[in-house]
Design an enzyme around this catalytic site. Structure first.
Site, PDB file in Angstrom:
ATOM      1  N   HIS A 140       0.840  -1.202   0.000  1.00  0.00           N
ATOM      2  CA  HIS A 140       0.000   0.000   0.000  1.00  0.00           C
ATOM      3  C   HIS A 140       0.877   1.255   0.000  1.00  0.00           C
ATOM      4  O   HIS A 140       0.655   2.179  -0.801  1.00  0.00           O
ATOM      5  CB  HIS A 140      -0.907  -0.029   1.240  1.00  0.00           C
ATOM      6  CG  HIS A 140      -1.692   1.228   1.466  1.00  0.00           C
ATOM      7  ND1 HIS A 140      -3.041   1.347   1.193  1.00  0.00           N
ATOM      8  CD2 HIS A 140      -1.313   2.438   1.971  1.00  0.00           C
ATOM      9  CE1 HIS A 140      -3.445   2.557   1.500  1.00  0.00           C
ATOM     10  NE2 HIS A 140      -2.427   3.242   1.983  1.00  0.00           N
ATOM     11  N   GLU A 141       1.872   1.304   0.878  1.00  0.00           N
ATOM     12  CA  GLU A 141       2.740   2.488   0.967  1.00  0.00           C
ATOM     13  C   GLU A 141       3.602   2.650  -0.284  1.00  0.00           C
ATOM     14  O   GLU A 141       3.808   3.769  -0.768  1.00  0.00           O
ATOM     15  CB  GLU A 141       3.617   2.402   2.218  1.00  0.00           C
ATOM     16  CG  GLU A 141       2.848   2.421   3.535  1.00  0.00           C
ATOM     17  CD  GLU A 141       1.939   3.619   3.675  1.00  0.00           C
ATOM     18  OE1 GLU A 141       2.291   4.694   3.150  1.00  0.00           O
ATOM     19  OE2 GLU A 141       0.873   3.497   4.296  1.00  0.00           O
ATOM     20  N   HIS A 144       1.809   4.368  -3.109  1.00  0.00           N
ATOM     21  CA  HIS A 144       1.787   5.833  -3.007  1.00  0.00           C
ATOM     22  C   HIS A 144       3.021   6.433  -3.676  1.00  0.00           C
ATOM     23  O   HIS A 144       2.940   7.459  -4.360  1.00  0.00           O
ATOM     24  CB  HIS A 144       1.766   6.263  -1.537  1.00  0.00           C
ATOM     25  CG  HIS A 144       0.435   6.125  -0.863  1.00  0.00           C
ATOM     26  ND1 HIS A 144      -0.743   6.538  -1.445  1.00  0.00           N
ATOM     27  CD2 HIS A 144       0.093   5.638   0.365  1.00  0.00           C
ATOM     28  CE1 HIS A 144      -1.750   6.308  -0.615  1.00  0.00           C
ATOM     29  NE2 HIS A 144      -1.271   5.757   0.479  1.00  0.00           N
ATOM     30  N   GLU A 215      -6.181   6.874  -1.032  1.00  0.00           N
ATOM     31  CA  GLU A 215      -6.100   5.724  -0.126  1.00  0.00           C
ATOM     32  C   GLU A 215      -6.809   4.507  -0.737  1.00  0.00           C
ATOM     33  O   GLU A 215      -6.304   3.383  -0.649  1.00  0.00           O
ATOM     34  CB  GLU A 215      -6.703   6.063   1.235  1.00  0.00           C
ATOM     35  CG  GLU A 215      -5.918   7.099   2.022  1.00  0.00           C
ATOM     36  CD  GLU A 215      -4.476   6.687   2.275  1.00  0.00           C
ATOM     37  OE1 GLU A 215      -4.210   5.470   2.400  1.00  0.00           O
ATOM     38  OE2 GLU A 215      -3.607   7.573   2.344  1.00  0.00           O
TER      39      GLU A 215
END
Length: 306
Positions: A140-141, A144, A215
């Site tokens: 997930h990070e 980004h 997100e």
């Protein structure tokens, strides 16, 4: 190797529109300050210097605020191994790996581009998550970073920061120096406060809307990269529940960086304030992961790692 972090056209469009609208707001804001303060050089130099400082040193500022420190492979071999594996799959540069000695389970990514990025996890997160759950959070990070929305949020946040600082400065100047000012100066200060407050409010809403969408985009990208949406759903459920049990006083410092976190440090699910939140609701995130799980043929089980 072709990157497996799929490009997200809707995210790109939203980032472009947000930056365009904030750019218009930014130009108008600077022009208004120049007219009101009658010193274009001072305004341009100060605003420009602060923009460069925030953009260039955003990773260091976030790391300092969250007590994060860079860790080497021999200190956290398993953490580095997960990041190495994900970066190899995604065909992207490996970011700097950092750990924050905080009990609050969370993670964040920061940096101005994929070649100058940091991924930081808290010790509380490492202690609570299973390997598959940690992989989902790190994916997930990393998404980004790959989508460059970390840099966009950093740039987008700048105008709101400046406007907020001006409001505070003008407010305290009036309190502590009001007796020495004439009516014209007081009127100028009142206008500056009004313009700054309006700019802050508009930038706040634009950034929050973008943040909520990015997100969801990161959750999608992470689930598709790892192929295990249920592990990410499990991590979300576990982290959100554990944050809710952390004393509010311990969350206050962290809340200033909510837009960068895996989950917000609020300790509760938003009600009507969800329209002003940096993150979508846990329910919305789990629902999306459930749909992706069905598409991939995996039975999503939020309570268990896949």
């Amino acid at each position: 190797m072709q990157s497996r972090f799929r490009s997200d056209r809707r995210l790109t469009v939203r980032m472009t529109v947000t930056l365009f609208l904030l750019g218009l707001l930014y130009v108008g804001f600077v022009a208004a300050l120049i007219v009101l303060l009658k010193s274009w050089l001072l305004v341009v130099v100060l605003v420009g210097a602060m923009f460069v400082a925030q953009f260039w040193f955003s990773d260091r500022i976030a790391m300092f605020a969250m007590r994060g420190r860079v860790v080497e492979r021999d200190e956290y071999p398993e953490l580095h191994a997960v990041v190495d594996r994900l970066c190899a799959i995604a065909d992207m540069p490996k970011p700097v790996v950092a750990v924050s000695a905080m009990d609050m389970p969370n993670a964040f990514a920061t940096g101005r581009n994929p070649d100058h990025a940091v991924v930081c996890v808290t010790t509380g997160l490492l202690r609570r998550l299973e390997p598959a759950e940690l992989e989902g959070v790190l994916a997930h990070e990393l998404s980004h970073v790959a989508h460059k929305d970390v840099a966009v949020i950093t740039i987008a946040s700048f105008l709101g920061v400046i406007a907020g600082l001006i409001v505070r400065f003008a407010f305290y100047s009036q309190i502590f120096g009001g007796g020495r000012r004439d009516q014209n100066t007081a009127a100028v200060f009142a206008i500056v406060i009004g313009v700054s407050a309006a700019v802050y409010a508009l930038s706040f809403l634009l950034i929050r809307a973008l943040s909520r969408y990015r997100e969801l985009a990161a959750d999608r990208a992470a689930a598709q990269l790892t192929g295990r949406p249920s592990a990410l759903a499990s991590a979300l459920t576990k982290v959100s529940g554990d944050i809710a049990r952390i004393p509010t006083k311990d969350l206050r410092t962290a809340q200033a960086f909510n837009a960068f976190y895996f989950t917000p440090a609020t300790g509760k699910e938003p009600g009507i304030e969800r329209f002003f939140s940096t993150h979508p609701t846990l329910e919305a995130r789990l629902e999306q992961l459930g749909r992706i799980s069905a598409e991939l043929g995996e039975a999503a089980k939020p309570g268990k790692a896949g």
